[in-house]
Design a protein around this motif. Structure first.
Motif, PDB file in Angstrom:
ATOM      1  N   THR A 184      -4.052  12.376  -2.551  1.00  0.00           N
ATOM      2  CA  THR A 184      -2.687  12.882  -2.385  1.00  0.00           C
ATOM      3  C   THR A 184      -1.806  11.866  -1.667  1.00  0.00           C
ATOM      4  OG1 THR A 184      -3.506  15.156  -2.334  1.00  0.00           O
ATOM      5  CG2 THR A 184      -1.283  14.774  -1.485  1.00  0.00           C
ATOM      6  N   THR A 185      -0.816  11.330  -2.367  1.00  0.00           N
ATOM      7  CA  THR A 185       0.087  10.321  -1.821  1.00  0.00           C
ATOM      8  C   THR A 185       1.237  10.993  -1.080  1.00  0.00           C
ATOM      9  OG1 THR A 185      -0.433   8.879  -3.679  1.00  0.00           O
ATOM     10  CG2 THR A 185       1.549   8.352  -2.421  1.00  0.00           C
ATOM     11  N   ILE A 186       1.593  10.463   0.104  1.00  0.00           N
ATOM     12  CA  ILE A 186       2.693  11.077   0.869  1.00  0.00           C
ATOM     13  C   ILE A 186       3.807  10.081   1.195  1.00  0.00           C
ATOM     14  CG2 ILE A 186       1.089  12.746   1.903  1.00  0.00           C
ATOM     15  CD1 ILE A 186       1.649  11.180   4.590  1.00  0.00           C
ATOM     16  N   SER A 187       3.723   8.845   0.662  1.00  0.00           N
ATOM     17  CA  SER A 187       4.771   7.861   0.946  1.00  0.00           C
ATOM     18  C   SER A 187       4.999   6.996  -0.277  1.00  0.00           C
ATOM     19  CB  SER A 187       4.380   6.959   2.126  1.00  0.00           C
ATOM     20  OG  SER A 187       3.499   5.931   1.694  1.00  0.00           O
ATOM     21  N   PRO A 188       6.148   6.319  -0.371  1.00  0.00           N
ATOM     22  CA  PRO A 188       6.327   5.312  -1.418  1.00  0.00           C
ATOM     23  C   PRO A 188       5.479   4.079  -1.108  1.00  0.00           C
ATOM     24  CG  PRO A 188       8.191   5.296   0.081  1.00  0.00           C
ATOM     25  CD  PRO A 188       7.343   6.463   0.481  1.00  0.00           C
ATOM     26  N   ARG A 189       5.419   3.175  -2.066  1.00  0.00           N
ATOM     27  CA  ARG A 189       4.692   1.920  -1.876  1.00  0.00           C
ATOM     28  C   ARG A 189       5.391   1.102  -0.793  1.00  0.00           C
ATOM     29  NH1 ARG A 189       4.087  -3.024  -5.216  1.00  0.00           N
ATOM     30  NH2 ARG A 189       1.891  -3.667  -5.164  1.00  0.00           N
ATOM     31  N   GLN A 190       4.596   0.553   0.160  1.00  0.00           N
ATOM     32  CA  GLN A 190       5.173  -0.124   1.313  1.00  0.00           C
ATOM     33  C   GLN A 190       4.531  -1.496   1.518  1.00  0.00           C
ATOM     34  OE1 GLN A 190       3.872   3.076   3.920  1.00  0.00           O
ATOM     35  NE2 GLN A 190       5.993   3.666   4.314  1.00  0.00           N
ATOM     36  N   SER A 209       0.299  17.712  -2.771  1.00  0.00           N
ATOM     37  CA  SER A 209       1.588  17.054  -2.542  1.00  0.00           C
ATOM     38  C   SER A 209       1.966  17.174  -1.081  1.00  0.00           C
ATOM     39  CB  SER A 209       2.682  17.686  -3.409  1.00  0.00           C
ATOM     40  OG  SER A 209       2.954  19.009  -2.959  1.00  0.00           O
ATOM     41  N   ALA A 210       2.931  16.358  -0.650  1.00  0.00           N
ATOM     42  CA  ALA A 210       3.396  16.407   0.733  1.00  0.00           C
ATOM     43  C   ALA A 210       3.988  17.767   1.062  1.00  0.00           C
ATOM     44  CB  ALA A 210       4.423  15.303   0.964  1.00  0.00           C
ATOM     45  N   THR A 228       0.845  -1.191   0.000  1.00  0.00           N
ATOM     46  CA  THR A 228       0.000   0.000   0.000  1.00  0.00           C
ATOM     47  C   THR A 228       0.876   1.235   0.000  1.00  0.00           C
ATOM     48  OG1 THR A 228      -1.937   1.011   1.063  1.00  0.00           O
ATOM     49  CG2 THR A 228      -0.163   0.283   2.515  1.00  0.00           C
ATOM     50  N   GLU A 229       0.240   2.370  -0.059  1.00  0.00           N
ATOM     51  CA  GLU A 229       0.928   3.654   0.105  1.00  0.00           C
ATOM     52  C   GLU A 229       0.064   4.522   0.996  1.00  0.00           C
ATOM     53  OE1 GLU A 229       1.389   4.896  -3.894  1.00  0.00           O
ATOM     54  OE2 GLU A 229      -0.750   5.097  -4.287  1.00  0.00           O
ATOM     55  N   GLN A 230       0.698   5.439   1.669  1.00  0.00           N
ATOM     56  CA  GLN A 230      -0.031   6.316   2.575  1.00  0.00           C
ATOM     57  C   GLN A 230      -0.565   7.527   1.819  1.00  0.00           C
ATOM     58  OE1 GLN A 230       2.296   7.262   6.073  1.00  0.00           O
ATOM     59  NE2 GLN A 230       3.017   5.147   6.284  1.00  0.00           N
ATOM     60  N   VAL A 231      -1.816   7.884   2.151  1.00  0.00           N
ATOM     61  CA  VAL A 231      -2.440   9.041   1.496  1.00  0.00           C
ATOM     62  C   VAL A 231      -2.936  10.024   2.547  1.00  0.00           C
ATOM     63  CG1 VAL A 231      -3.120   7.757  -0.566  1.00  0.00           C
ATOM     64  CG2 VAL A 231      -4.691   7.875   1.382  1.00  0.00           C
ATOM     65  N   LEU A 232      -3.003  11.263   2.136  1.00  0.00           N
ATOM     66  CA  LEU A 232      -3.524  12.323   2.998  1.00  0.00           C
ATOM     67  C   LEU A 232      -5.046  12.315   2.949  1.00  0.00           C
ATOM     68  CD1 LEU A 232      -2.690  14.822   4.753  1.00  0.00           C
ATOM     69  CD2 LEU A 232      -3.032  16.188   2.669  1.00  0.00           C
ATOM     70  N   ILE A 233      -5.673  12.359   4.104  1.00  0.00           N
ATOM     71  CA  ILE A 233      -7.137  12.456   4.194  1.00  0.00           C
ATOM     72  C   ILE A 233      -7.477  13.917   4.435  1.00  0.00           C
ATOM     73  CG2 ILE A 233      -9.211  11.561   5.289  1.00  0.00           C
ATOM     74  CD1 ILE A 233      -7.382   9.384   4.099  1.00  0.00           C
ATOM     75  N   GLN A 234      -8.241  14.507   3.527  1.00  0.00           N
ATOM     76  CA  GLN A 234      -8.617  15.922   3.651  1.00  0.00           C
ATOM     77  C   GLN A 234     -10.026  16.124   3.120  1.00  0.00           C
ATOM     78  OE1 GLN A 234      -6.313  18.494   0.942  1.00  0.00           O
ATOM     79  NE2 GLN A 234      -5.650  16.656  -0.155  1.00  0.00           N
ATOM     80  N   ARG A 270      -3.863   3.565   1.630  1.00  0.00           N
ATOM     81  CA  ARG A 270      -4.822   3.855   0.561  1.00  0.00           C
ATOM     82  C   ARG A 270      -6.031   2.915   0.594  1.00  0.00           C
ATOM     83  NH1 ARG A 270      -4.939   6.861  -3.780  1.00  0.00           N
ATOM     84  NH2 ARG A 270      -2.721   7.360  -3.750  1.00  0.00           N
ATOM     85  N   ASP A 271      -5.803   1.621   0.844  1.00  0.00           N
ATOM     86  CA  ASP A 271      -6.948   0.701   0.813  1.00  0.00           C
ATOM     87  C   ASP A 271      -7.912   0.970   1.958  1.00  0.00           C
ATOM     88  OD1 ASP A 271      -5.100  -0.193   2.639  1.00  0.00           O
ATOM     89  OD2 ASP A 271      -5.144  -2.280   2.015  1.00  0.00           O
ATOM     90  N   ILE A 272      -7.399   1.375   3.127  1.00  0.00           N
ATOM     91  CA  ILE A 272      -8.281   1.740   4.239  1.00  0.00           C
ATOM     92  C   ILE A 272      -9.074   2.991   3.884  1.00  0.00           C
ATOM     93  CG2 ILE A 272      -8.345   2.529   6.636  1.00  0.00           C
ATOM     94  CD1 ILE A 272      -5.935   0.755   7.189  1.00  0.00           C
ATOM     95  N   ALA A 273      -8.395   3.963   3.288  1.00  0.00           N
ATOM     96  CA  ALA A 273      -9.076   5.199   2.887  1.00  0.00           C
ATOM     97  C   ALA A 273     -10.179   4.914   1.874  1.00  0.00           C
ATOM     98  CB  ALA A 273      -8.059   6.181   2.315  1.00  0.00           C
ATOM     99  N   GLU A 274      -9.868   4.119   0.861  1.00  0.00           N
ATOM    100  CA  GLU A 274     -10.852   3.834  -0.184  1.00  0.00           C
ATOM    101  C   GLU A 274     -12.070   3.093   0.363  1.00  0.00           C
ATOM    102  OE1 GLU A 274     -10.991   4.907  -3.183  1.00  0.00           O
ATOM    103  OE2 GLU A 274      -9.018   5.835  -3.327  1.00  0.00           O
ATOM    104  N   ALA A 275     -11.865   2.289   1.423  1.00  0.00           N
ATOM    105  CA  ALA A 275     -12.993   1.573   2.031  1.00  0.00           C
ATOM    106  C   ALA A 275     -14.016   2.533   2.617  1.00  0.00           C
ATOM    107  CB  ALA A 275     -12.483   0.632   3.118  1.00  0.00           C
ATOM    108  N   HIS A 276     -13.598   3.779   2.907  1.00  0.00           N
ATOM    109  CA  HIS A 276     -14.500   4.761   3.523  1.00  0.00           C
ATOM    110  C   HIS A 276     -15.077   5.752   2.505  1.00  0.00           C
ATOM    111  CE1 HIS A 276     -12.224   3.226   6.951  1.00  0.00           C
ATOM    112  NE2 HIS A 276     -13.176   3.688   7.734  1.00  0.00           N
ATOM    113  N   ARG A 277     -14.802   5.534   1.227  1.00  0.00           N
ATOM    114  CA  ARG A 277     -15.163   6.541   0.222  1.00  0.00           C
ATOM    115  C   ARG A 277     -16.671   6.804   0.189  1.00  0.00           C
ATOM    116  NH1 ARG A 277     -12.879   9.076  -3.786  1.00  0.00           N
ATOM    117  NH2 ARG A 277     -10.945   7.880  -3.674  1.00  0.00           N
ATOM    118  N   THR A 278     -17.490   5.754   0.146  1.00  0.00           N
ATOM    119  CA  THR A 278     -18.931   5.984   0.046  1.00  0.00           C
ATOM    120  C   THR A 278     -19.521   6.458   1.365  1.00  0.00           C
ATOM    121  OG1 THR A 278     -19.375   3.652   0.522  1.00  0.00           O
ATOM    122  CG2 THR A 278     -19.226   4.286  -1.787  1.00  0.00           C
ATOM    123  N   LEU A 279     -18.838   6.165   2.469  1.00  0.00           N
ATOM    124  CA  LEU A 279     -19.337   6.593   3.775  1.00  0.00           C
ATOM    125  C   LEU A 279     -19.144   8.094   3.961  1.00  0.00           C
ATOM    126  CD1 LEU A 279     -20.636   5.019   6.096  1.00  0.00           C
ATOM    127  CD2 LEU A 279     -18.388   4.883   7.170  1.00  0.00           C
TER     128      LEU A 279
END
Length: 471
Positions: free
Chosen positions: A231-237, A152-153, A128-134, A214-223
């Motif tokens: 906005t991605t703030i980390s490399p793939r991990q 961007s970061a 996954t990669e880390q994304v900013l929630i805003q 990112r996958d945790i964030a996307e799970a909340h998209r419709t909610l």
């Protein structure tokens, strides 16, 4: 005794005490560290989990979650039973593993240097990669400067981001501060705060920014449609489970299990269930009634009338509940496995020895028997209208969560026998770690807004049915 003699005595005493107490300390802190052979001999694996809405929760009385069900699959592969070791604070998971309180942390953890210093990690389960929630910008008022997303970061300069201390998100923000000289502020929250709770706090405006995989964030998209996760703030991990450094056989067997084709398929199915479908499962609309002929609600009206009479319900109330559950789709299957017209869990139907939940009559028979059981569960609520609200909420999430809300109501000097502004209020709050981790609760996380709205929807629709459909 002179000073020289005292110093000589202490030089002898300290090593002697160390020799005496080090074995005791070892037994105290490390005696329960086990490897694969110990686990198989004892027939039980201790799996460290923490409550959250994706990895471990209790829904309609059934333990479930991505990590819980994946760990169950691994234990079946080993041929052992599974014991859940609950780490109430997610930051306690790795120390619990290090000191032998459990055998595996079955939580998708980002592999960091700080963590690998104290535990070993399995092969990656995912990346996954880390994304900013805003929050998405609201339209600007006339004369105002239009707000914009951070893209961007680097644009976090001067902003405050809220994350758990000790999390991989915290480590990544520190890297941005120290390595890229971005002058951002990091607000730390307690380890009991879930990522889902922080995402909700951004949505409601309680905080401005947080970070998630990112996958945790996307799970909340419709909610939370007012949030942006681009906005991605980390490399793939890589994400992996953790085992103790003194359990190499267990680590090797875990990696063998992860490499199997059936395991990979099972994990993909679980990922779809908990990350892709849980919050995007078809929404129920507050439609007045479904009717092809005047005076009808559904093609199952005769069955509904018959079984409603057996439990003393107005058949239109049962129809309203059924619509909320399945929209009268006898083949409906929810993200959690609830099935048929009344969306029964297989374990619930099993209590009544009913196996074919796709058969309308069998499903309604099992559902009404369960409602009758809930009537007995809530016989301590004296007012019938109030009791009905407890029953409906319990049908949605299970009576355990509603009992937890009652216990919280008592603790905070509210009436445990009233619904509005009392038990309902604390059921809503059971999605917050402060409340679902309270000592008076037993059933962990619950997205309490859902049963509250579920109950309101059924009652509102029933009111419409009363006006439009004859008894």
């Amino acid at each position: 005794m002179n000073i020289r003699t005292l110093i000589h005595f202490l030089k002898w005493l300290v090593p002697a005490l160390a020799l005496l107490y080090l074995p005791l300390a070892y037994l105290l802190f490390f005696q329960n560290i086990r490897d694969l052979d110990d686990i198989k001999i004892q027939g039980r694996a201790r799996i460290i989990l923490s409550y959250d809405p994706i990895n471990y929760l209790i829904y309609r009385g059934t333990p479930m979650g991505f990590s819980y069900e994946a760990a169950e699959h691994f234990c079946r592969y080993l041929g052992v039973d599974m014991d859940v070791v609950l780490a109430e604070d997610i930051n306690q998971q790795l120390p619990a593993l290090k000191y032998g309180k459990g055998d595996i942390v079955a939580h998708n953890l980002t592999i960091t240097p700080q963590r690998t210093a104290i535990v070993s990690f399995s092969s990656p389960l995912d990346y996954t990669e880390q994304v900013l929630i805003q929050r998405k910008p609201r339209p600007a008022a006339k004369g105002e400067r239009a707000p914009r997303l951070l893209l961007s970061a680097e644009e976090l300069e001067g902003k405050t981001v809220s994350v758990r201390r000790g999390s991989a998100y915290y480590s990544q923000l520190l890297k941005l501060k120290n390595n890229q000289a971005i002058a951002l502020s990091i607000e730390t929250v307690p380890g009991v705060t879930s990522t889902s709770q922080l995402i909700r706090d951004v949505a409601t405006g309680a905080i401005d920014y947080t970070v998630a995989d990112r996958d945790i964030a996307e799970a909340h998209r419709t909610l939370y449609p007012n949030l942006d996760f681009t906005t991605t703030i980390s490399p793939r991990q890589p994400l992996a489970w953790a085992v103790g450094k003194r359990s190499p056989q267990l680590e090797s067997e875990l990696n063998k299990w992860l490499s199997r084709a059936d395991t990979k398929l099972h994990l993909r199915i679980l990922h779809a269930k908990y990350y892709d479908r849980q919050y995007t499962f078809r929404r129920r609309t507050l439609r007045a009634f479904h009717s092809e002929k005047a005076g009808m609600i559904s093609v199952y009206d005769n069955l509904i009338r018959s079984y409603a009479a057996k439990i003393g319900w107005d058949w239109r109330m049962l129809a309203s509940l059924m619509y909320e559950e399945s929209q009268f789709d006898a083949n409906a299957v929810s993200w959690a496995g609830a099935t048929g017209l009344m969306q029964l869990m297989p374990a619930t139907a099993g209590m009544f020895k009913i196996t074919n939940l796709f058969d309308p009559e069998s499903n309604i028979r099992a559902g009404t028997r369960y409602l009758k059981m809930l009537h007995k569960e809530w016989k301590d609520i004296p007012d019938p209208e109030t009791r009905l609200k407890f029953i409906l909420a319990s049908y949605n999430v299970g009576p355990g969560h509603v009992r937890d809300a009652q216990a919280l109501a008592v603790k905070f000097k509210k009436d445990p026998h009233l619904w509005e502004d009392n038990v309902e209020h604390y059921l809503r709050l059971k999605s917050k770690s402060k409340y679902y981790r309270d000592k008076v609760t037993r059933y962990g996380y619950c997205n309490g807004i859902m049963p509250v709205e579920y109950t309101k929807n059924i009652l509102a629709r029933y009111n419409l049915y009363q006006q439009a459909i004859p008894l």
